[in-house]
Design a protein around this motif. Structure first.
Motif, PDB file in Angstrom:
ATOM      1  N   UNK A 154     -11.587   5.615  14.501  1.00 31.23           N
ATOM      2  CA  UNK A 154     -12.074   5.569  12.940  1.00 31.23           C
ATOM      3  C   UNK A 154     -10.463   5.880  11.999  1.00 31.23           C
ATOM      4  N   UNK A 155      -9.666   6.567  12.548  1.00 25.51           N
ATOM      5  CA  UNK A 155      -8.556   6.983  11.812  1.00 25.51           C
ATOM      6  C   UNK A 155      -7.793   5.460  11.669  1.00 25.51           C
ATOM      7  N   UNK A 156      -7.810   4.480  12.686  1.00 27.32           N
ATOM      8  CA  UNK A 156      -6.892   3.176  12.641  1.00 27.32           C
ATOM      9  C   UNK A 156      -7.584   2.314  11.703  1.00 27.32           C
ATOM     10  N   UNK A 157      -9.018   2.321  11.650  1.00 26.03           N
ATOM     11  CA  UNK A 157      -9.820   1.501  10.770  1.00 26.03           C
ATOM     12  C   UNK A 157      -9.503   1.883   9.304  1.00 26.03           C
ATOM     13  N   UNK A 158      -9.384   3.261   9.140  1.00 20.75           N
ATOM     14  CA  UNK A 158      -9.184   3.757   7.724  1.00 20.75           C
ATOM     15  C   UNK A 158      -7.840   3.243   7.160  1.00 20.75           C
ATOM     16  N   UNK A 159      -6.780   3.404   7.947  1.00 15.76           N
ATOM     17  CA  UNK A 159      -5.353   3.088   7.842  1.00 15.76           C
ATOM     18  C   UNK A 159      -5.358   1.418   7.543  1.00 15.76           C
ATOM     19  N   UNK A 160      -6.039   0.669   8.259  1.00 17.07           N
ATOM     20  CA  UNK A 160      -6.075  -0.742   8.090  1.00 17.07           C
ATOM     21  C   UNK A 160      -6.721  -1.113   6.698  1.00 17.07           C
ATOM     22  N   UNK A 161      -7.932  -0.688   6.432  1.00 18.04           N
ATOM     23  CA  UNK A 161      -8.692  -0.793   5.231  1.00 18.04           C
ATOM     24  C   UNK A 161      -7.915  -0.385   3.950  1.00 18.04           C
ATOM     25  N   UNK A 162      -7.082   0.825   4.076  1.00 15.09           N
ATOM     26  CA  UNK A 162      -6.182   1.337   2.998  1.00 15.09           C
ATOM     27  C   UNK A 162      -5.277   0.292   2.855  1.00 15.09           C
ATOM     28  N   UNK A 163      -4.531  -0.231   3.746  1.00  9.09           N
ATOM     29  CA  UNK A 163      -3.603  -1.233   3.456  1.00  9.09           C
ATOM     30  C   UNK A 163      -4.117  -2.507   2.997  1.00  9.09           C
ATOM     31  N   UNK A 164      -5.169  -3.020   3.257  1.00  2.14           N
ATOM     32  CA  UNK A 164      -5.928  -3.926   2.626  1.00  2.14           C
ATOM     33  C   UNK A 164      -6.108  -4.045   1.160  1.00  2.14           C
ATOM     34  N   UNK A 165      -6.721  -2.826   0.913  1.00  2.00           N
ATOM     35  CA  UNK A 165      -7.338  -2.589  -0.785  1.00  2.00           C
ATOM     36  C   UNK A 165      -5.665  -2.293  -1.204  1.00  2.00           C
ATOM     37  N   UNK A 166      -4.941  -1.517  -0.679  1.00  2.00           N
ATOM     38  CA  UNK A 166      -3.674  -1.537  -1.569  1.00  2.00           C
ATOM     39  C   UNK A 166      -2.948  -2.648  -1.753  1.00  2.00           C
TER      40      UNK A 166
END
Length: 136
Positions: A1-13
């Motif tokens: 779950x942590x890695x998906x959140x980080x990847x999602x955050x990078x995409x949104x940013x």
């Protein structure tokens, strides 16, 4: 779950960065982002609900949110700015009026005031028993 959140955050940013730096789009995007940030999150700015007299004869009062409590910086001493949301829309308008035309909303939270304004007065601070019903 942590890695998906980080990847999602990078995409949104990344998308945020691109939109904020694209000529033509950046003005609209940053304005919409500021408005949406005013409604939700840590930067809520519509947190002082007020009643505004918009007509004197007959008396007409609208619910709104104090956005500037002193307009003297733009040579309008004694005036304040109030945001008046439209019903059933994520839009509204700002008026500058004399502070004598404004009084605080009592007995209603800012969230209930926004709900009342956006719903056209059928939701918010009261029970459904108070909502007008047309005769059958």
């Amino acid at each position: 779950i942590g890695n998906k959140f980080i990847i999602g955050r990078v995409v949104v940013d990344s998308i945020d960065y691109i939109l904020e730096h694209t000529p033509g789009i950046k003005f609209i995007y940053s304005s919409l982002k500021d408005v949406m940030g005013s409604f939700v999150g840590d930067k809520k700015k519509f947190n002082v609900p007020v009643w505004v007299k918009t007509n004197a004869d007959p008396d007409v009062w609208r619910i709104g949110f104090l956005t500037q409590n002193d307009m003297s910086a733009v040579n309008l001493a004694g005036m304040i700015a109030v945001y008046l949301p439209h019903s059933y829309a994520v839009s509204g308008w700002v008026i500058v009026t004399n502070s004598d035309n404004v009084k605080p909303v009592e007995g209603m939270s800012a969230a209930a005031a926004m709900k009342f304004a956006v719903s056209g007065g059928v939701a918010g601070f009261h029970s459904d028993d108070n909502v007008f019903k047309a005769p059958e």
